[in-house]
Design an enzyme around this catalytic site. Structure first.
Site, PDB file in Angstrom:
ATOM      1  N   LYS A 151       0.820  -1.229   0.000  1.00 53.94           N
ATOM      2  CA  LYS A 151       0.000   0.000   0.000  1.00 53.94           C
ATOM      3  C   LYS A 151       0.847   1.269   0.000  1.00 53.94           C
ATOM      4  O   LYS A 151       0.593   2.196  -0.763  1.00 53.94           O
ATOM      5  CB  LYS A 151      -0.910   0.025   1.233  1.00 53.94           C
ATOM      6  CG  LYS A 151      -1.985  -1.026   1.277  1.00 53.94           C
ATOM      7  CD  LYS A 151      -2.899  -0.838   2.475  1.00 53.94           C
ATOM      8  CE  LYS A 151      -2.217  -1.108   3.796  1.00 53.94           C
ATOM      9  NZ  LYS A 151      -1.873  -2.517   4.005  1.00 53.94           N
ATOM     10  N   THR A 152       1.838   1.313   0.889  1.00 51.61           N
ATOM     11  CA  THR A 152       2.643   2.533   1.003  1.00 51.61           C
ATOM     12  C   THR A 152       3.393   2.811  -0.291  1.00 51.61           C
ATOM     13  O   THR A 152       3.423   3.947  -0.784  1.00 51.61           O
ATOM     14  CB  THR A 152       3.632   2.417   2.172  1.00 51.61           C
ATOM     15  OG1 THR A 152       2.898   2.264   3.390  1.00 51.61           O
ATOM     16  CG2 THR A 152       4.513   3.643   2.275  1.00 51.61           C
ATOM     17  N   GLU A 204      -3.524   6.015   1.343  1.00 46.02           N
ATOM     18  CA  GLU A 204      -3.256   4.631   1.726  1.00 46.02           C
ATOM     19  C   GLU A 204      -4.428   4.140   2.567  1.00 46.02           C
ATOM     20  O   GLU A 204      -4.723   4.701   3.627  1.00 46.02           O
ATOM     21  CB  GLU A 204      -1.946   4.535   2.508  1.00 46.02           C
ATOM     22  CG  GLU A 204      -1.602   3.123   2.916  1.00 46.02           C
ATOM     23  CD  GLU A 204      -0.220   2.996   3.533  1.00 46.02           C
ATOM     24  OE1 GLU A 204      -0.012   2.047   4.307  1.00 46.02           O
ATOM     25  OE2 GLU A 204       0.646   3.857   3.245  1.00 46.02           O
TER      26      GLU A 204
END
Length: 460
Positions: A126-127, A170
């Site tokens: 995600k990051t 995110e």
């Protein structure tokens, strides 16, 4: 759970917002965005640091220490997930009749302020994917806003308040917090067996991701190579955009995946069956091909050029705590990584092993007793990819140690494993046993990065 209607009207009549735990990386981007929109902001935290300093420069009144007086005059109080409901400021706000909400609810409100809300979900990546999308939009002159779980060097922090129509967020699945969001574009990178202490079963976890994707008002972008994600996608009514390496029918596909230098990958982008251009990554690891593909799928669909996507991939060298180089210890390279699930550890260790070092030394801090207990054999298997494994005590975080699992239980399953009793002991072991030709990785989502700082002589 707060309803969508309640969230969309959260700041009606609100002028002054107070943030409890304002020094956290998750709070700072929200404060940046709301400061830019003209709200009066105040905040408190228990420790001084760089983030409170940045916030003061934005005009935020920051107090170190929690005190009931801090909330007086606020129209809304926001607290981070780390703040207990018994906190003196939470209690004072409730006594004064001031509404209180957890950070994720405010983030859901913020996601509704932008015509294009790009929300990136998935167990892994995600990051990095959110950072790549933010990088592409920023370099293309779109001036996006962003809320990211890691520090992105290009924007100098964990997020930014931009003037454009896009926000990249995110979207974290922990405790279903991503269900507060209002994505126009929902990205599903993958679904793996994490947070089962909360969800109980994989079916419940997949159901949460399904509800997240169903929130999208425009498109859903899905990893065509991930079976769990595609099972979720099959139940959706939104238009789908797929990406993948193995799937020949994916809308965006990486072919000719190769290392353009040890540990760093590139690929030819095929868009809807036609060759589109070459993408070279400056963040190491084959797993980042999927993150780059997600970025290409989203950004191309939103009107950026292939050249914009290629520039983002080449300029993005990683977010904070994602294969982040800290320096050297006796000639050994010291790198820190947030990996805390077996799948993430495997990806990081395979990347490290591909880079040509004499030895890869993994210093791992297990995170939460429930995850360690549930995935003990999987952790033991993937950690053996390293040449040497050093294990620290389990960081319980939000959990109480019931004695059912210990670091020794994991160490016993890893031949030659070294068990230490503290981060300082781990750093000392590296100082005494590692040197030129070694790559030392500190691994975990807790505070194991401090061991990297000790090894390289940086202040904590």
């Amino acid at each position: 759970m707060t309803t969508m209607t309640e969230t969309s009207r959260l700041l009606d009549g609100v002028k002054h917002i107070h943030f409890i735990g304002c020094g956290g990386s998750g709070m700072y981007p929200l404060i940046q965005i709301l400061a830019a929109k003209g709200y009066e902001l105040s905040g408190s935290d228990v420790l001084e640091g760089s983030i409170p300093g940045y916030e003061r420069k934005l005009g935020v009144k920051v107090t170190i220490g929690h005190n009931a007086e801090n909330v007086k005059g606020a129209d809304l109080v926001v607290y981070s997930a780390a703040i207990a409901h018994s906190n003196v400021e939470v209690s004072a706000a409730q006594a004064l009749g001031i509404p209180t909400v957890e950070r994720s609810i405010l983030l859901g409100y913020v996601s509704r302020l932008y015509p294009k809300s790009i929300c990136v979900a998935g167990t892994h990546g995600k990051t990095t994917a959110t950072s790549l999308i933010t990088t592409a939009l920023q370099l293309a002159g779109r001036d996006p806003s962003a809320v990211i779980g890691g520090k992105l060097p290009l924007i100098g922090g964990y997020g930014k308040a931009g003037s454009g129509e896009h926000i990249a967020i995110e979207a974290c699945e922990f405790s279903e917090t991503f269900l507060h969001l209002a994505p126009t574009e929902a990205i599903l990178l993958n679904i793996d067996n994490d947070h089962l202490d909360y969800y109980g079963t994989m079916e419940n976890l997949k159901a949460a991701f399904r509800r997240f994707c169903a929130l999208s008002s425009d498109k859903v972008y899905v990893n065509a190579d991930d079976q769990n994600s595609m099972e979720v996608a099959a139940t959706l009514t939104q238009p789908l955009v797929t990406f993948g390496i193995n799937s020949e029918t994916a809308d965006f596909r990486a072919v000719n995946v190769h290392q353009h230098k040890p540990g760093f990958y590139g690929f030819d982008l095929v868009e809807k069956g036609a060759a589109a251009g070459q993408i070279l990554l400056s963040a190491p690891g084959r797993h980042n091909v999927y993150n780059a593909l997600a970025m290409c799928a989203v950004c191309r669909t939103l009107g950026l050029t292939v050249e914009d996507c290629a520039a983002a991939a080449l300029n993005f060298k990683g977010a904070g705590r994602r294969f982040e180089i800290y320096g050297e210890c006796n000639g050994a390279l010291v790198v820190d990584d947030y990996a805390h699930h077996p799948t993430e550890l495997e990806a990081t260790l395979k990347t490290a092993k591909s880079m040509g070092y004499k030895r890869v030394v993994a210093v791992h801090q297990p995170f939460t007793f429930s995850r360690t207990r549930a995935l003990l054999n999987e952790f033991a298997q993937v950690l053996q990819l390293a040449d040497v494994v050093v294990l620290t005590p389990i960081l319980g975080s939000r959990e109480v140690d019931d004695g059912s699992v210990k670091t020794a239980d994991l160490a016993a399953k890893i031949p030659g494993c070294i068990e230490v009793d503290s981060l300082e002991a781990a750093a000392n072991w590296v100082k005494q046993n590692c040197g030129a030709g070694d790559l030392v990785l500190t691994l975990g989502c807790g505070d194991v990065y401090k061991a990297s700082k000790m090894m390289t002589g940086q202040p904590l």
